[in-house]
Design a protein around this motif. Structure first.
Motif: not given
Length: 122
Positions: A6-10
Motif C-alpha cells: 500500500s501507499g502508492g499514488g501520484l
C-alpha cells in the motif's frame, strides 16, 4: 500467508512516496522480503530486498541512492521509501517473501500480494 502493498499514488517528478508491505501469517523476522515493480507493457522487475539475518538491503542500480528499505518486525511491516522519483518509476509495486537469511535473486519469491500503483507525473 499474506503480503499487502500500500501507499502508492501520484507523485511529481522529484517527489517522494513511502510504500508499506503489511505481512501476516508468518514470522517476518525469518524471511527475506523483496519489492518488485511492473510498468505498463513491461515485464516485472526486481527493485530491492531486505535480508532476514541482518537487515541488509539491496537495490537495482536504477534506484540506488534514491530508494531505501526498512523493516519493522514487531509491526510485521516492511517499507520502501522512494525519493527523487522519475516517470520511469511509474509502475505497480509488489512485495513478496523469500526463504533464507540472505537475499538472493537465484531463489524464488512467493506469496505475492496485490500491488500498489505508483504514478510519477507532472
Amino acid at each position: 500467508v499474506q503480503l499487502q502493498a500500500s501507499g502508492g499514488g501520484l507523485a511529481q517528478p522529484g517527489g517522494s512516496l513511502r510504500l508499506s508491505c503489511a505481512t501476516s501469517g508468518f514470522s517476518l523476522d525469518s524471511w527475506n522480503i523483496g519489492w518488485f515493480r511492473q510498468a505498463p507493457g513491461k515485464e516485472r522487475e526486481w527493485v530491492s530486498c531486505t535480508s532476514s539475518s541482518d537487515g541488509n538491503t539491496y537495490f537495482r542500480n536504477s534506484v540506488k541512492g534514491r530508494f531505501t528499505m526498512s523493516r519493522d518486525n514487531e509491526k510485521n511491516t516492511v517499507f520502501l521509501q522512494m525519493s527523487s522519483l522519475t516517470p520511469e518509476d511509474t509502475a505497480v509495486y509488489y512485495c513478496a517473501r523469500q526463504s533464507g537469511d540472505v537475499c538472493s535473486l537465484a531463489r524464488t519469491f512467493d506469496s505475492w500480494g496485490q500491488g500498489t500503483l505508483v504514478t510519477v507525473s507532472s
